[in-house]
Motif scaffolding. Structure first.
Motif, short mmCIF file in Angstrom:
data_model
loop_
_atom_site.label_atom_id
_atom_site.label_comp_id
_atom_site.label_asym_id
_atom_site.label_seq_id
_atom_site.Cartn_x
_atom_site.Cartn_y
_atom_site.Cartn_z
N LYS A 30 45.32 50.73 45.21
CA LYS A 30 46.38 51.21 44.32
C LYS A 30 47.03 52.47 44.87
O LYS A 30 48.23 52.69 44.69
CB LYS A 30 45.83 51.44 42.92
CG LYS A 30 45.58 50.12 42.18
CD LYS A 30 44.97 50.33 40.83
CE LYS A 30 46.03 50.71 39.83
NZ LYS A 30 45.49 50.77 38.46
N THR A 60 49.32 46.26 40.19
CA THR A 60 48.89 46.51 38.81
C THR A 60 47.41 46.16 38.65
O THR A 60 46.83 45.51 39.52
CB THR A 60 49.70 45.65 37.82
OG1 THR A 60 49.38 44.27 38.05
CG2 THR A 60 51.20 45.87 37.99
N ASP A 61 46.83 46.56 37.53
CA ASP A 61 45.45 46.18 37.26
C ASP A 61 45.32 44.66 37.19
O ASP A 61 44.32 44.11 37.63
CB ASP A 61 44.95 46.81 35.96
CG ASP A 61 44.68 48.29 36.10
OD1 ASP A 61 44.38 48.75 37.23
OD2 ASP A 61 44.77 49.00 35.09
#
Length: 63
Positions: free
Chosen positions: A18, A25-26
């Motif tokens: 990240k 994104t998660d």
């Protein structure tokens, strides 16, 4: 990169990925055992990086 490396260091790897690719994104990084290929494909699609670059980022994050 083998499954054990990904699974054992997942939280560390996830954070570093990240940092490297802020557009992830998660949801992109939801790791489910047995779906390593899908995960690599999602990262490639989102970042536009080659498979080799993504695998190298995983390896670098684990060490």
């Amino acid at each position: 990169m083998n499954k054990l490396e990904i699974k054992g260091n997942w939280n560390i790897v996830k954070g570093k990925l990240k940092q490297q690719w802020g557009e992830l994104t998660d949801d992109d990084l939801d790791y489910v055992e047995g779906q390593e290929e899908e995960l690599l494909g999602r990262i490639q699609k989102r970042t536009g990086q080659s498979r080799e670059a993504v695998e190298k980022a995983f390896k670098d994050s684990c060490h």
